[in-house]
Structure formats: structure tokens, C-alpha cells
Design a protein around this motif. Structure first.
Motif, PDB file in Angstrom:
ATOM      1  N   ILE A  29      61.358  33.150  45.994  1.00 22.71           N
ATOM      2  CA  ILE A  29      61.306  34.458  45.331  1.00 22.71           C
ATOM      3  C   ILE A  29      62.195  35.446  46.067  1.00 22.71           C
ATOM      4  CG2 ILE A  29      59.851  36.432  44.841  1.00 22.71           C
ATOM      5  CD1 ILE A  29      57.656  34.693  44.091  1.00 22.71           C
ATOM      6  N   MET A  33      65.560  37.239  44.564  1.00 27.69           N
ATOM      7  CA  MET A  33      65.715  38.690  44.420  1.00 27.69           C
ATOM      8  C   MET A  33      66.962  39.188  45.119  1.00 27.69           C
ATOM      9  SD  MET A  33      61.905  40.169  44.616  1.00 27.69           S
ATOM     10  CE  MET A  33      62.446  41.777  44.094  1.00 27.69           C
ATOM     11  N   ILE A 145      58.091  35.183  37.351  1.00 26.49           N
ATOM     12  CA  ILE A 145      57.072  35.025  38.381  1.00 26.49           C
ATOM     13  C   ILE A 145      55.700  34.868  37.750  1.00 26.49           C
ATOM     14  CG2 ILE A 145      55.870  36.217  40.227  1.00 26.49           C
ATOM     15  CD1 ILE A 145      58.457  37.304  41.180  1.00 26.49           C
ATOM     16  N   SER A 185      51.563  36.254  43.984  1.00 26.45           N
ATOM     17  CA  SER A 185      53.025  36.291  44.083  1.00 26.45           C
ATOM     18  C   SER A 185      53.601  37.558  43.474  1.00 26.45           C
ATOM     19  CB  SER A 185      53.634  35.062  43.416  1.00 26.45           C
ATOM     20  OG  SER A 185      52.664  34.368  42.679  1.00 26.45           O
ATOM     21  N   TYR A 189      56.430  40.071  44.971  1.00 24.17           N
ATOM     22  CA  TYR A 189      57.602  40.570  44.264  1.00 24.17           C
ATOM     23  C   TYR A 189      57.776  42.067  44.492  1.00 24.17           C
ATOM     24  CZ  TYR A 189      60.145  42.487  40.267  1.00 24.17           C
ATOM     25  OH  TYR A 189      60.997  43.193  39.484  1.00 24.17           O
TER      26      TYR A 189
END
Lengths: 308, 108, 293
Positions: A29, A33, A145, A185, A189
Motif C-alpha cells: 500500500i 501510494m 483497498i 488497512s 491508507y
């Protein structure tokens, strides 16, 4: 995927999490990003260099720069003689009021309608395009996600939070007992969203387009004031003219002869006080001059400072 | 010196550049100290206290090494050296703190 | 043949581009070597700026072949660019085809009337044609929009000074002071214009401005001379001045004192008879002017 072994310690629950989560969720993740941010920045550069940046006309530039001129007059006007300052002040206030510097003087009193003004329209389109380009990757990632990485806790936050955050941070895993420090999660994020901003500044230099936060605030501002986009220069000019009218002029060079003479010890500091602070400042300055002046003047100054 | 005289002494582009330098220093330090806090296993208040201490230390370093104890030369308000960019660094600190804490202490 | 250190050549050219220094001989030598001996490939994207730089230097140096080469390559790469059109215009100017250059610039401005480089070239053409009136008009029009362009204000003031329009030149200098209040050179120029435009208010103002230069830059010799001249003028005029007699004579003696200090320090550092002569002349002059009060 994970067995949960609750410890008997009430203080901090420790869960055993499968290392696969770390390898396949935590790091990916973050990496995604970062990469998407960099990608957005580069795409903005590509798009920005295109035909969308229409060069402003001379009149438009003139319109906006004249505001800065008023501000410069206000800020540094004390360095020019009073008559010159007055000349410029009168000229500028009249020009602002009459709308001399406006792009189309005819539209002075109408409220600017972004639909009809072609350049305003373009500017709005530009802004909207940019915002959409920014928001889409964010929503896509959030959806991704939510789809793939929900239903389990990802990481433990090292700091405690109140219970109110529990529902937000543990979106997929509704258990009544688990600490708020264990988060899903989606909250990872969000953490990345905020935390990576300064990393982007580090990597991509200032003013990068990878910063989602700035676009979000811009979006909220835009929805709040839809006609804000093409700025109403007439109003700005009028505001500036009022500011100018209120500006006093206290000439820097008013007593410069005395300042200069006292610097070389030819003059005792004049006791003509225009303001208490200046008086104190001048006295301090004289004291400093007395102690640190060159050796030729030390004799004179010592005599003078004895009198203070 | 009058305020106008004082204000015109500063070149605004250079001040902006100085602020950029400070922001750069702070973000790098936040990332590093955040990772350190995570590895050390600090939790809760200790973590934030650690951030306070390290950012104070960073400010001291900026003040002494970069500004050579004369921040008035580089900024309009000399105290900016101590406060500029601290809040922005907090977020990166938390991110790296969480990340390293998770990697080192939560996962085996 | 010694190897051509092209890396140092690139760096030198880059330095010259950054500093804006005009050194056509050096640029033409280096640039010619780079272009004719095929080192352009090693420049990467910088090559286009180098072409532009060498082109302008070649025009300065009347090396028409080199200029042609640069212009051709630039035109091939950027066919419709206004920047390249300006370079073509400059070539026309160099060939003394001023009217054609003017047409070209007007055409560029029709499409984009805020192209600063074109506006400035147009002004240069007016000056070259001797049409100073049109140049002044164009300058004023430009400065109406771009008030913060210091070098243009200086250009306008020098044009006004050519025609002894001291009040207008003073106005330009005031704008410059507003832009950079701590720059003592603008105060100095302003003071000198005021002194030249001789009337009682102006001399008073000039005196204050010279003092300002001394405040900003200690012991500035030109300003010290300015103070001496202003004070002697005021004392000679002996009509009511806004500054009292004592201050004026104090300033006068201060200026003399600082001047003799500066010149004695100056001659201490150098050896030789010519400097002693200079010192003697200055001392005599100072004593003369002091004696008259």
C-alpha cells in the motif's frame, strides 16, 4: 490467515499477525501510494506544459500587477519624498476608482459571470480538470483497498486513541473488545496520505502535484464560493484604493542630517521626540556607536556619553 | 529603525528559500527519528515526547550550524528557526513511527 | 594540437548565461569551436540555449556565417517559436533592416501582446532608428503594466536625461527607490539628478538624499562630494532653506573631514608620486572651499 492469541495482560493486547500481511499489504500500500503520487506529479507536468496554459494578455497582467504596485507604495512609500508619495497616492486611488487598469472597463459594475467571460471560463475548466485528475486516483486507491484489504487488522498504532475512532479505524473488523490501537488497512491508507506529503516535497521538490491534501482543501473552497474563480478585480482595486487612502507618510529622511551628524559624534542626540520607541532606539544606537566607533572618534564620543 | 526600513532590508526570495531549507531538514529528520522511535518500540506519550526532544535538537542544530547563532540574518523573525515546520514534520514522524513499530514489534 | 577541454567550455558558457555578462569574443571562440568541431552532441538539451547564446555573440562580433548556422539549426528544431522569431528579428536589426525587424516584432505582438522580449526589442529598434519619442512612449506603455522591471526604469531615465528632462528622470528614480529602498545607488543617482535640476527645493532634497547614501554605505566618496557641493551651494544661495545654517556647515565640515580621511587612507595603501599629487590637490580644494565661510 491469522490466529489470534489474546494475552491475559489487560494493558496492551498483543495479537500475532501473519507476516504475510506485512509483506503483501503494509508495504505494497505504501509503495503504491508513493508511486501514484509521483505519477500524478509527472502527469500534471505533462498536461501543464500543453496548450492549456494560455498566455495572459497584457491587459490582464496589467490589471493584476497594479495591485502589487499599490502594495509596494504602501510598504515602502516612506523612502520617497512626501510630494512624490502624494502624487502617486492620488494618481493610483483615482485610477483604481475610475477603473483605469481594468481589463474591460465596461464590466465595472456588473458581477462577473464566469459563464460569459471566456477567460474566466477557461480558468474554471482548468481548475476543475486538475481537481478531477487529482481526486480520481485517490478514490480509485480507496476503492481498491476496501475491496481487497478489508476484514482484518493491519497494524498497531503506537499511540492510544479514544474509543470514538474505533468504528472508523477498524472498518471491517467489528469486535467489541479489541484495542483502538489495532487498525485496518483503510486507516493505514489515511496515515500514508498525511504522512507522505512531506516525503513528496523531499522527493519531488516544492510545489509538486502529488499532494492530495491541497486539492481537497481547494475543492472545498471552490464549492463554497462558485463565483470566486475569475477574481473580481474591480472590487480588489477599490479595496486597494481605500487602503492607500489610509496610509500615512512618515518620511525616512526627515531628520537624516541629525542622524548622520550624531553618528559621527558631531551632534548630541536630538531630544526632539517623535515617538517614544524612536527615542529609545536612538539612544541605544548612540550608546552602541559610543562603544564601538573607531578609535578616532572614541575621544569625542566618550566626552559626549558622559553627558547622557 | 522604522518598520518600513526594517521590512525592506529582507529579500523575500531568499527568505522563501531559507524556509524551504528548514522544511527539507525537518522532513528528513522526522522520517529518521520516526523510524528510530518505531524501532525502539516507544509507545504512547513517550513517542511524542521523543518527537518533541528530537525536534528541539533539530532546531538547535539549525540555529547553531546553519544560522550560525544569528537567525535574524536569515529570517524576519529570528524565532522562526525554532518553530518553522514542526507541525508538518509531525505527520511524517507518526507515519514512520507506525511503520517501523509495526514491522519490528508487531510482526515476528 | 592540444585537446579542447569542452567541459570547461560548457561551464564557462553556462556561467556567462547565468551572469548575463556580455563577452562576445569569448563566446564566439568557444561556441565556434563547439559547433564546428561537432561537440554539440555532448551538450544534451543545453545545446539550444548555447545556440541562442552563440548566435547573439556572433551578431555582436559580426561573424555572420556562425550566426546563420546557429539560426538555421534553431529554426529547424523550433519552427514556429516566437523566441526564434525574435532571434531572426535581431539578425535583421544587425543587418540594418530595421523596418523589417519592426514588422516582424509587431506580428509577434499581434498574437501575444505580453511577450516581454519582443516589446524590449521593439524599443531597441526605435532607439536605433533615432525615434526616441516613440521609444519613450513604448517604454512608458510597458512600464505601466510591468512596473517592477528595474532595468527598464533605468533605461527610461537615461533616455530622459539625454533630453535634459530632469523631472521625469527623477520620477523614474523614485520608482526605482520604491522597488529597492535599500539600494544606495538609486538614492545616489536620484540625488545627482536633483542637484543637476537646480532649484532651492531640489538642492535641499539632494542634500538629504546624499546623506541617505552615506547612511546606507559608509564613506561613499561620490556621496561625500555630493554633500560638499550641495552644502556649498546652499550656503552661497543664502536664501531661506528648510535646513538651518549650523546643520549645513556641520555637514560641510563633516564631508571635508571624511574625504581627507578617505584619501589619506587611500594613499597609505599605495606607493608613488602620483597619489601624493592627488592627495595634495584634494587637500588644497578642501581647504579652499572651507576657507570661503
Amino acid at each position: 490467515m491469522s490466529h489470534q492469541v489474546l494475552s491475559t495482560l489487560a494493558e496492551s493486547q498483543s495479537l500475532y499477525l501473519d507476516p504475510a500481511i506485512r509483506d503483501w499489504v503494509l508495504i505494497p500500500i505504501m509503495v503504491v501510494m508513493v508511486l501514484v503520487g509521483v505519477l500524478r506529479d509527472q502527469i500534471t507536468v505533462l498536461l501543464g506544459g500543453g496548450a492549456s496554459t494560455k498566455k495572459a494578455t497584457l491587459k490582464a497582467i496589467r490589471e493584476s500587477k497594479v495591485l502589487m504596485r499599490g502594495a509596494a507604495l504602501r510598504n515602502y512609500g516612506n523612502h520617497i519624498p512626501p510630494s512624490s508619495f502624494l502624487n502617486r497616492k492620488n494618481y493610483l486611488t483615482n485610477a483604481y476608482k475610475k477603473g483605469d487598469y481594468l481589463k474591460n472597463p465596461a464590466s465595472m459594475n456588473q458581477t462577473v459571470n464566469p459563464m460569459t467571460d471566456p477567460q474566466g471560463m477557461e480558468m474554471m475548466m482548468e481548475g476543475m480538470k486538475k481537481n478531477i485528475a487529482m481526486i480520481i486516483p485517490q478514490t480509485v486507491i480507496m476503492g481498491w483497498i476496501n475491496f481487497f484489504f478489508s476484514g482484518f487488522v493491519l497494524i498497531k498504532l503506537p499511540f492510544p486513541l479514544t474509543l470514538r475512532f474505533k468504528s472508523m479505524l477498524q472498518r471491517g473488523v467489528e469486535t467489541p473488545d479489541m484495542d483502538v490501537t489495532w487498525v485496518s488497512s483503510l486507516s493505514w491508507y489515511f496515515l500514508n496520505l498525511f504522512g507522505l506529503r512531506s516525503i513528496f516535497t523531499l522527493l519531488l521538490g516544492e510545489d509538486n502535484a502529488a499532494d492530495g491534501m491541497r486539492e481537497m482543501t481547494a475543492m472545498s473552497q471552490m464549492t463554497a464560493s462558485p463565483t470566486g474563480q475569475p477574481q473580481d478585480f474591480h472590487k480588489l482595486h477599490l479595496a486597494e484604493s481605500e487602503n492607500l487612502e489610509l496610509t500615512p507618510h512618515s518620511w525616512e529622511l526627515n531628520d537624516i542630517e541629525h542622524r548622520l551628524l550624531s553618528r559621527y559624534g558631531k551632534r548630541e542626540q536630538q531630544k526632539v521626540i517623535d515617538s517614544p520607541e524612536n527615542f529609545i532606539e536612538n539612544n541605544e544606537k548612540n550608546a552602541i556607536e559610543a562603544t564601538s566607533s573607531s578609535s578616532e572618534h572614541k575621544g569625542k564620543n566618550r566626552r559626549k556619553s558622559g553627558k547622557h | 529603525m522604522t518598520t518600513q526600513n526594517q521590512a525592506s532590508l529582507y529579500v523575500s526570495e531568499k527568505i522563501v528559500q531559507n524556509v524551504k531549507t528548514i522544511t527539507f531538514i525537518r522532513s528528513s529528520m522526522s522520517a529518521i527519528t520516526g523510524s528510530a522511535a518505531g524501532i525502539l518500540g516507544l509507545t504512547g506519550y513517550y513517542g511524542f515526547i521523543f518527537y518533541g526532544i528530537t525536534s528541539l535538537f533539530t532546531s538547535f542544530l539549525i540555529w547553531s550550524a546553519k544560522a550560525q547563532a544569528k537567525p535574524g540574518l536569515y529570517f524576519r523573525n529570528g524565532l522562526d528557526v525554532w518553530t518553522e515546520g514542526v507541525f508538518g514534520g509531525l505527520f511524517s514522524y507518526v507515519l514512520f513511527w507506525t511503520l517501523l513499530y509495526g514491522i519490528v514489534h508487531v510482526y515476528d | 594540437m592540444s585537446p579542447f577541454y569542452y567541459k570547461t567550455a560548457f561551464e564557462t558558457l553556462q556561467e556567462l548565461r547565468k551572469s548575463g555578462e556580455r563577452n562576445p569574443e569569448l563566446v564566439v571562440t568557444l561556441g565556434g569551436k563547439i559547433i564546428y568541431e561537432g561537440y554539440t552532441g555532448k551538450l544534451g538539451d543545453e545545446v539550444w540555449s548555447v545556440y541562442e547564446q552563440v548566435f547573439i555573440a556572433a551578431l555582436d562580433y559580426r561573424n555572420d556565417a556562425l550566426a546563420e548556422t546557429c539560426l538555421e539549426r534553431l529554426e529547424k528544431k523550433f519552427p514556429k517559436s516566437p523566441r526564434v522569431k525574435i532571434l531572426t528579428g535581431m539578425k535583421l536589426e544587425a543587418e540594418d533592416k530595421l523596418d523589417e525587424a519592426l514588422e516582424l516584432y509587431d506580428e509577434i505582438l499581434k498574437n501575444d501582446d505580453s511577450n516581454i522580449a519582443t516589446i524590449k526589442r521593439r524599443i531597441a529598434v526605435f532607439k536605433a532608428k533615432g525615434q526616441d519619442q516613440r521609444a519613450i512612449e513604448a517604454l512608458t506603455h510597458y512600464l505601466d503594466a510591468f512596473y517592477n522591471d528595474a532595468e527598464t526604469w533605468l533605461e527610461l531615465s537615461s533616455l530622459y536625461l539625454n533630453y535634459h528632462l530632469y523631472q521625469q528622470a527623477g520620477f523614474c528614480l523614485e520608482e526605482l527607490i520604491l522597488l529597492q529602498p535599500q539600494n544606495h545607488l538609486y538614492h545616489l543617482k536620484y540625488a545627482e539628478i536633483l542637484y543637476t535640476n537646480d532649484n532651492i527645493t531640489n538642492i535641499n532634497l539632494a542634500l538629504k538624499e546624499f546623506c541617505r547614501v552615506l547612511e546606507l554605505c559608509e564613506d561613499h566618496v561620490r556621496a561625500l562630494y555630493g554633500v560638499k557641493l550641495c552644502t556649498s551651494r546652499l550656503l552661497n544661495l543664502s536664501s531661506s532653506s528648510s535646513i538651518d545654517f549650523k546643520t549645513i556647515s556641520d555637514l560641510n565640515s563633516l564631508a571635508s573631514e571624511r574625504l581627507s580621511k578617505v584619501y589619506s587612507l587611500y594613499s597609505k595603501n599605495k606607493v608613488g608620486n602620483s597619489n601624493n599629487e592627488l592627495r595634495q590637490i584634494i587637500h588644497d580644494w578642501l581647504n579652499e572651499s572651507d576657507k570661503s565661510y
